[in-house]
Design an enzyme around this catalytic site. Structure first.
Site, PDB file in Angstrom:
ATOM      1  CG  HIS A  58      95.672   8.494 122.947  1.00  0.00           C
ATOM      2  ND1 HIS A  58      94.446   9.053 122.663  1.00  0.00           N
ATOM      3  CD2 HIS A  58      96.602   9.425 122.602  1.00  0.00           C
ATOM      4  CE1 HIS A  58      94.621  10.274 122.180  1.00  0.00           C
ATOM      5  NE2 HIS A  58      95.915  10.518 122.122  1.00  0.00           N
ATOM      6  CG  HIS A 109      97.364  12.748 119.477  1.00  0.00           C
ATOM      7  ND1 HIS A 109      96.906  12.835 120.771  1.00  0.00           N
ATOM      8  CD2 HIS A 109      98.508  13.492 119.445  1.00  0.00           C
ATOM      9  CE1 HIS A 109      97.723  13.581 121.496  1.00  0.00           C
ATOM     10  NE2 HIS A 109      98.711  13.998 120.716  1.00  0.00           N
ATOM     11  CB  CYS A 119      92.024   9.018 119.729  1.00  0.00           C
ATOM     12  SG  CYS A 119      92.033   7.564 120.823  1.00  0.00           S
TER      13      CYS A 119
END
Length: 266
Positions: free
Chosen positions: A30, A42, A130
């Protein structure tokens, strides 16, 4: 710091750094942009398994500013490296580095804060995730076409599938070493061609203030597609873009008579 790892301590962080953490047993990472004071901006997605979202799910797919603990979720902290050499690019795990150069921290932070207020569009695993968000903040490059991704994790997966599938087996070297070299070489070529530092006609540098217009047009197309097709069909159409070359290659190498194929190499 070894080439295979970019693990860092929090005291090494600088505003504008692209950071990531591995999750689910190191199966995926991530990504986000570190701003300052232990905060990370994010792109998050809605709960559950989501390949791509529609406008009705956009409230759950948003750009957020979280503290470092929430971002890491008990994971380790790593820094995404930019401007690496080709050698380093190939020996490192996909989704950890790029050949592209990073913009100055001021531009990176400006994009991150602007997208925090205005959004990055609906989450899409295949071309707006992401990692794509973080790469855009660092480089200003975004997918302006219907398909494709700068995400190293996504592009490496399709590169591996295509590298194995499009090999002309009737002309392969007889040895296993030769086979491995051919597959590895093709995989490296495909992975390199999808990196942000290589350039692609579907990827352009877009000012963050103009990104909203691009996202609006993209969302309109998505809403129209949703009215005409089911979610599964839209997903399969996206996958078909990446794997369509496999079908045509199989037709060329396996369905074409061998004597005809050999003429192409003469």
């Amino acid at each position: 710091m070894g080439l295979m790892s970019s693990k860092i301590g929090r005291d090494e962080l600088r505003p504008g750094d692209h950071i990531y953490t591995w999750r689910s047993g190191n199966s995926y990472s991530h990504h986000g942009i570190y701003v300052r004071d232990g905060k990370v901006i994010h792109l998050t997605r809605g709960p559950g398994l989501i390949i791509f979202s529609s406008s009705t799910q956009s409230s759950d797919d948003r750009v957020v500013c979280s503290n470092m603990e929430d971002f890491l979720c008990d994971g380790q902290l790593y820094r995404f490296e930019y401007g690496v050499s080709r050698f380093e690019f190939f020996i490192r795990r996909p989704g950890t580095c790029s050949l592209a150069s990073s913009d100055p921290p001021e531009q990176v932070l400006h994009r991150a804060y602007y997208l925090l207020e205005n959004g990055f569009g609906n989450y899409q695993l295949l071309n707006r995730n992401c990692e794509d968000f973080s790469i855009y903040c660092k480089t200003g490059f975004i997918n302006t076409g219907r398909h494709g991704s700068f995400s190293g994790q996504i592009s490496s997966l399709f590169s591996a599938i295509n590298a194995v599938a499009i090999i002309p087996y009737r002309f392969l070297p007889a040895s296993l070493i030769g086979l491995a070299l051919v597959v590895c070489g093709l995989y490296c070529f495909l992975r390199l061609s999808n990196d942000a530092g290589r350039g692609n006609r579907d990827f352009d540098a877009v000012e963050v203030e103009k990104l909203a217009d691009l996202s609006d047009a993209h969302n309109i197309r998505e809403d129209m597609n949703m009215m005409e097709n089911s979610t599964i069909r839209r997903f399969l159409r996206r996958v078909n873009y990446h794997s369509g070359g496999i079908v045509w290659t199989i037709r060329i190498w396996y369905w074409t008579p061998e004597n005809t194929t050999l003429l192409w190499f003469k």
